[in-house]
Design an enzyme around this catalytic site. Sequence first.
Site, PDB file in Angstrom:
ATOM      1  N   GLY A 183      30.844  13.800  49.134  1.00  0.00           N
ATOM      2  CA  GLY A 183      31.619  13.520  48.274  1.00  0.00           C
ATOM      3  C   GLY A 183      32.144  14.844  47.480  1.00  0.00           C
TER       4      GLY A 183
ATOM      5  N   HIS B   8      35.803  16.938  31.717  1.00  0.00           N
ATOM      6  CA  HIS B   8      37.123  16.599  30.806  1.00  0.00           C
ATOM      7  C   HIS B   8      37.255  15.522  30.285  1.00  0.00           C
TER       8      HIS B   8
ATOM      9  N   ILE C 112      30.208  17.006  45.334  1.00  0.00           N
ATOM     10  CA  ILE C 112      29.377  18.177  45.264  1.00  0.00           C
ATOM     11  C   ILE C 112      29.117  18.681  46.731  1.00  0.00           C
TER      12      ILE C 112
ATOM     13  N   SER D 168      24.186  12.381  32.941  1.00  0.00           N
ATOM     14  CA  SER D 168      23.839  11.899  33.928  1.00  0.00           C
ATOM     15  C   SER D 168      22.714  12.560  34.855  1.00  0.00           C
TER      16      SER D 168
ATOM     17  N   GLU E 135      31.946  20.868  47.973  1.00  0.00           N
ATOM     18  CA  GLU E 135      32.059  22.200  47.217  1.00  0.00           C
ATOM     19  C   GLU E 135      31.090  23.204  47.651  1.00  0.00           C
TER      20      GLU E 135
ATOM     21  N   CYS F  45      27.176  20.087  32.966  1.00  0.00           N
ATOM     22  CA  CYS F  45      28.368  21.099  33.467  1.00  0.00           C
ATOM     23  C   CYS F  45      28.193  22.550  33.136  1.00  0.00           C
TER      24      CYS F  45
ATOM     25  N   GLY G  84      24.988  22.822  26.349  1.00  0.00           N
ATOM     26  CA  GLY G  84      26.061  23.004  27.369  1.00  0.00           C
ATOM     27  C   GLY G  84      25.679  21.723  28.370  1.00  0.00           C
ATOM     28  N   GLY G  85      24.860  21.063  28.548  1.00  0.00           N
ATOM     29  CA  GLY G  85      24.486  20.106  29.366  1.00  0.00           C
ATOM     30  C   GLY G  85      24.742  20.319  30.812  1.00  0.00           C
TER      31      GLY G  85
ATOM     32  N   HIS H 120      60.640  30.967  40.251  1.00  0.00           N
ATOM     33  CA  HIS H 120      60.627  31.215  41.582  1.00  0.00           C
ATOM     34  C   HIS H 120      59.931  32.593  41.791  1.00  0.00           C
TER      35      HIS H 120
HETATM   36  P1  FAD Z   1      25.964  16.149  30.397  1.00  0.00           P
HETATM   37  O1  FAD Z   1      26.493  17.342  30.591  1.00  0.00           O
HETATM   38  O2  FAD Z   1      24.864  15.788  31.358  1.00  0.00           O
HETATM   39  O3  FAD Z   1      24.811  16.615  29.284  1.00  0.00           O
HETATM   40  C1  FAD Z   1      24.015  15.481  28.792  1.00  0.00           C
HETATM   41  C2  FAD Z   1      23.018  16.413  27.800  1.00  0.00           C
HETATM   42  O4  FAD Z   1      22.127  15.603  27.086  1.00  0.00           O
HETATM   43  C3  FAD Z   1      22.011  17.249  28.551  1.00  0.00           C
HETATM   44  O5  FAD Z   1      21.810  18.607  27.978  1.00  0.00           O
HETATM   45  C4  FAD Z   1      20.723  16.768  28.345  1.00  0.00           C
HETATM   46  O6  FAD Z   1      19.681  17.622  28.367  1.00  0.00           O
HETATM   47  C5  FAD Z   1      20.974  15.968  27.117  1.00  0.00           C
HETATM   48  N1  FAD Z   1      19.926  14.987  26.494  1.00  0.00           N
HETATM   49  C6  FAD Z   1      19.643  13.782  27.573  1.00  0.00           C
HETATM   50  N2  FAD Z   1      18.794  13.095  26.869  1.00  0.00           N
HETATM   51  C7  FAD Z   1      18.444  13.565  25.732  1.00  0.00           C
HETATM   52  C8  FAD Z   1      17.762  12.984  24.575  1.00  0.00           C
HETATM   53  N3  FAD Z   1      17.259  12.031  24.777  1.00  0.00           N
HETATM   54  N4  FAD Z   1      17.510  13.940  23.690  1.00  0.00           N
HETATM   55  C9  FAD Z   1      18.218  15.044  23.577  1.00  0.00           C
HETATM   56  N5  FAD Z   1      19.116  15.418  24.601  1.00  0.00           N
HETATM   57  C10 FAD Z   1      19.350  14.645  25.743  1.00  0.00           C
HETATM   58  N6  FAD Z   1      33.036  17.956  36.227  1.00  0.00           N
HETATM   59  C11 FAD Z   1      34.089  18.360  36.344  1.00  0.00           C
HETATM   60  O7  FAD Z   1      35.007  17.848  35.374  1.00  0.00           O
HETATM   61  N7  FAD Z   1      34.513  19.498  36.763  1.00  0.00           N
HETATM   62  C12 FAD Z   1      33.784  20.230  37.806  1.00  0.00           C
HETATM   63  O8  FAD Z   1      33.945  21.251  38.391  1.00  0.00           O
HETATM   64  C13 FAD Z   1      32.452  19.777  37.791  1.00  0.00           C
HETATM   65  N8  FAD Z   1      31.416  20.258  38.755  1.00  0.00           N
HETATM   66  C14 FAD Z   1      30.164  19.929  38.678  1.00  0.00           C
HETATM   67  C15 FAD Z   1      29.474  20.532  39.587  1.00  0.00           C
HETATM   68  C16 FAD Z   1      28.063  19.965  39.711  1.00  0.00           C
HETATM   69  C17 FAD Z   1      26.948  20.682  40.607  1.00  0.00           C
HETATM   70  C18 FAD Z   1      27.479  18.749  38.959  1.00  0.00           C
HETATM   71  C19 FAD Z   1      26.355  18.325  39.158  1.00  0.00           C
HETATM   72  C20 FAD Z   1      28.593  18.167  37.993  1.00  0.00           C
HETATM   73  C21 FAD Z   1      29.894  18.614  38.046  1.00  0.00           C
HETATM   74  N9  FAD Z   1      30.762  18.012  37.316  1.00  0.00           N
HETATM   75  C22 FAD Z   1      32.165  18.639  37.009  1.00  0.00           C
HETATM   76  C23 FAD Z   1      30.271  16.710  36.225  1.00  0.00           C
HETATM   77  C24 FAD Z   1      30.004  17.311  34.838  1.00  0.00           C
HETATM   78  O9  FAD Z   1      29.052  18.260  34.653  1.00  0.00           O
HETATM   79  C25 FAD Z   1      29.696  16.036  34.141  1.00  0.00           C
HETATM   80  O10 FAD Z   1      30.864  15.086  34.327  1.00  0.00           O
HETATM   81  C26 FAD Z   1      29.542  16.497  32.788  1.00  0.00           C
HETATM   82  O11 FAD Z   1      28.631  17.274  32.584  1.00  0.00           O
HETATM   83  C27 FAD Z   1      29.262  15.334  31.768  1.00  0.00           C
HETATM   84  O12 FAD Z   1      29.074  15.486  30.438  1.00  0.00           O
HETATM   85  P2  FAD Z   1      28.128  14.986  29.515  1.00  0.00           P
HETATM   86  O13 FAD Z   1      28.406  15.613  28.094  1.00  0.00           O
HETATM   87  O14 FAD Z   1      28.553  13.309  29.444  1.00  0.00           O
HETATM   88  O15 FAD Z   1      26.759  14.864  30.142  1.00  0.00           O
HETATM   89  P1  NAI Z   2      30.174  11.458  44.903  1.00  0.00           P
HETATM   90  O1  NAI Z   2      30.255  10.088  44.179  1.00  0.00           O
HETATM   91  O2  NAI Z   2      31.587  12.334  44.650  1.00  0.00           O
HETATM   92  O3  NAI Z   2      29.943  11.293  46.369  1.00  0.00           O
HETATM   93  C1  NAI Z   2      28.899  10.760  46.792  1.00  0.00           C
HETATM   94  C2  NAI Z   2      28.916  10.712  48.421  1.00  0.00           C
HETATM   95  O4  NAI Z   2      27.737  10.258  49.157  1.00  0.00           O
HETATM   96  C3  NAI Z   2      30.191   9.534  48.769  1.00  0.00           C
HETATM   97  O5  NAI Z   2      30.880  10.017  49.598  1.00  0.00           O
HETATM   98  C4  NAI Z   2      29.278   8.467  49.181  1.00  0.00           C
HETATM   99  O6  NAI Z   2      29.605   7.607  50.126  1.00  0.00           O
HETATM  100  C5  NAI Z   2      28.171   9.049  50.038  1.00  0.00           C
HETATM  101  N1  NAI Z   2      26.729   8.392  50.108  1.00  0.00           N
HETATM  102  C6  NAI Z   2      26.204   7.613  49.154  1.00  0.00           C
HETATM  103  N2  NAI Z   2      24.923   7.210  49.717  1.00  0.00           N
HETATM  104  C7  NAI Z   2      24.806   7.922  50.949  1.00  0.00           C
HETATM  105  C8  NAI Z   2      23.757   7.881  51.900  1.00  0.00           C
HETATM  106  N3  NAI Z   2      22.566   7.334  51.780  1.00  0.00           N
HETATM  107  N4  NAI Z   2      24.141   8.494  53.159  1.00  0.00           N
HETATM  108  C9  NAI Z   2      25.169   9.356  53.320  1.00  0.00           C
HETATM  109  N5  NAI Z   2      26.225   9.466  52.396  1.00  0.00           N
HETATM  110  C10 NAI Z   2      26.119   8.329  51.210  1.00  0.00           C
HETATM  111  O7  NAI Z   2      28.839  12.254  44.377  1.00  0.00           O
HETATM  112  P2  NAI Z   2      28.449  13.716  44.180  1.00  0.00           P
HETATM  113  O8  NAI Z   2      29.195  14.382  45.022  1.00  0.00           O
HETATM  114  O9  NAI Z   2      26.963  13.733  44.234  1.00  0.00           O
HETATM  115  O10 NAI Z   2      29.165  14.105  42.846  1.00  0.00           O
HETATM  116  C11 NAI Z   2      28.468  13.236  41.569  1.00  0.00           C
HETATM  117  C12 NAI Z   2      29.431  13.286  40.599  1.00  0.00           C
HETATM  118  O11 NAI Z   2      29.568  14.549  40.038  1.00  0.00           O
HETATM  119  C13 NAI Z   2      30.861  13.001  41.089  1.00  0.00           C
HETATM  120  O12 NAI Z   2      31.164  11.536  40.352  1.00  0.00           O
HETATM  121  C14 NAI Z   2      31.675  13.782  40.460  1.00  0.00           C
HETATM  122  O13 NAI Z   2      32.696  13.227  39.668  1.00  0.00           O
HETATM  123  C15 NAI Z   2      31.055  14.970  39.726  1.00  0.00           C
HETATM  124  N6  NAI Z   2      31.520  16.178  40.139  1.00  0.00           N
HETATM  125  C16 NAI Z   2      32.726  16.758  39.868  1.00  0.00           C
HETATM  126  C17 NAI Z   2      33.162  17.859  40.389  1.00  0.00           C
HETATM  127  C18 NAI Z   2      34.466  18.354  40.201  1.00  0.00           C
HETATM  128  O14 NAI Z   2      35.346  17.719  39.391  1.00  0.00           O
HETATM  129  N7  NAI Z   2      35.060  19.396  40.955  1.00  0.00           N
HETATM  130  C19 NAI Z   2      32.403  18.708  41.072  1.00  0.00           C
HETATM  131  C20 NAI Z   2      30.958  18.005  41.481  1.00  0.00           C
HETATM  132  C21 NAI Z   2      30.379  16.843  40.937  1.00  0.00           C
END
Ligand code: FAD
Ligand code: NAI
Length: 461
Positions: free
Chosen positions: A177, A317, A179, A140, A182, A41, A38-39, A440
């Site tokens: 940003g 997504h 994170i 990432s 939220e 996410c 599930g990574g 509505h």
């Molecule tokens: P990942 O989900 O990071 O999965 C990568 C997987 O690869 C991991 O399980 C890792 O262990 C595995 N892997 C890495 N290297 C290797 C290797 N060499 N061999 C085997 N396995 C390996 N996005 C949204 O759209 N909506 C949200 O509400 C949202 N909320 C978020 C909240 C938080 C706190 C965070 C941190 C992120 C959030 N995101 C959200 C972003 C979202 O989680 C990522 O965009 C998404 O998980 C990316 O999917 P991915 O499959 O590319 O990578």
């Molecule tokens: P982000 O890129 O959304 O925000 C990072 C913020 O930190 C920016 O506003 C930036 O200007 C600031 N910043 C950078 N360096 C700094 C410093 N040295 N001091 C102070 N501020 C600084 O990154 P965030 O919130 O860490 O999220 C990472 C990724 O995860 C995002 O790209 C997002 O797409 C994804 N994510 C998506 C969610 C969703 O879809 N609801 C929820 C959580 C994460």
Amino acid sequence: MSYDLVVIGSGPAGYVCAIRGAQLGLKTAVVEKDKTFGGTCLNVGCIPSKALLHASHLFEEAEHDFAGMGIGVSKPKLDLKQMLSFKQEGVDGNVKGVDFLFKKNKIDAIKGTGKIIGAGKIDVDGKTIEAKNIVIATGSDVTRLKGIEIDEKRVVSSTGALSLDKVPGKLLVVGAGVIGLELGSVWRRLGAEVQVVEFLDRILPGMDGEVAKQFQRILEKQGMTFKLGSKVTAIDTKGKTLKASVEPAAGGKAETVEADVVLVAVGRVPFTEGLGLKEAGVELDERGRVKIDDHFQTNVKGIFAVGDVVRGAMLAHKGEDEGVAVAELIAGKAGHVNYDAIPNVIYTYPEVASVGKTEEELKQAGVAYKVGKFPFTANGRAKVNKTTEGFVKILSDDKTDKVLGVHIVGPDAGTMITEATITMEFSGSAEDIARTCHPHPTLSEAMKEAALGVDKRAIHM
Ligand code: FAD
Ligand code: NAI
């Protein structure tokens, strides 16, 4: 073992790619280094954060809003341990779901670290598997700040912030940003004093400026404080309280801000460690992302990449859609992702959602556009629910009326944005939304009214 498709990484990009590949008849395996599928996410991202946002929102509602609706309850008491179990149950359920889908689709799920040892060959902890096609979906990792060590207890990334064992008296968030806002919201609702330090002079870079401004005001009203144009340069962890040095972004005199917990949320970086890309000759771009062409193929034939590890928004997504597209291309079909219509949602209260271009982007590109805006204060359902903060804004082409961007601050904005996304996917116009019958009383009527507003004919304003 030999496969048509091996996906490295089981996050949303990887597991969805594997399922689509298997549906299309490809003999498929997924390699995952973590204990669970599930990574990011499912394990430490979208899913657990949404569980805590949901629970903490209800906690706050029970305390502040129930009485006004005639619901008498005593002051709610936080059982944080139980709230964290609620979150974990949600994570476990989703993770098990991926396991089930792998089995259902006859995908070999291999636990171990995948290392590419050449086109068509992957080493998994000493065992070699062969693949006609390899998809890198390794996701990432947290961006770290120089000189600031994340111990996931007091100085935390999002991962630690999802599991704090007590509500911090004072939480300092670095980065305004997604994170930061939220998870900052979660802990503020549960009782923490939350201050956000942001490098830029605005919150949520990339979002529509008007939306970001109004949203900041709403968050401030809720009690979050902001220090914009500032950066945290060091954290002294010696004492009982953390002492963060906060400097103006342009440099200058630092001040000390004390906090019980510091959340570092300054972005994420592509994860390619240990994948053997250098040896396999796979090129990265200037930001360390795996370089791909329009068909998700790297410079090495048969090696593809999708999700957070490649260019574009780091969203689940977006990764899922890329996963489907690359599997379809590998199977000889016409996979495609429309990057102009990828929605973006922030799951705070109220929510923020957008799709397409911001006003700033249209201005910069010299595109002539019309604006239709409708506030939730004039929407019947929002009024009766007393959830009137925010608005819907539709930007459409001045000549053709084609929808170019939609931006919402408001309750359930994340669900509402889908209507706008579909309109954009079909190259629809504001007039198309305006002439569509909306039920509505719903919040979605604000979308219709904003579309009418593009032509200055909103009914309820
Ligand atoms: P990942 O989900 O990071 O999965 C990568 C997987 O690869 C991991 O399980 C890792 O262990 C595995 N892997 C890495 N290297 C290797 C290797 N060499 N061999 C085997 N396995 C390996 N996005 C949204 O759209 N909506 C949200 O509400 C949202 N909320 C978020 C909240 C938080 C706190 C965070 C941190 C992120 C959030 N995101 C959200 C972003 C979202 O989680 C990522 O965009 C998404 O998980 C990316 O999917 P991915 O499959 O590319 O990578
Ligand atoms: P982000 O890129 O959304 O925000 C990072 C913020 O930190 C920016 O506003 C930036 O200007 C600031 N910043 C950078 N360096 C700094 C410093 N040295 N001091 C102070 N501020 C600084 O990154 P965030 O919130 O860490 O999220 C990472 C990724 O995860 C995002 O790209 C997002 O797409 C994804 N994510 C998506 C969610 C969703 O879809 N609801 C929820 C959580 C994460």
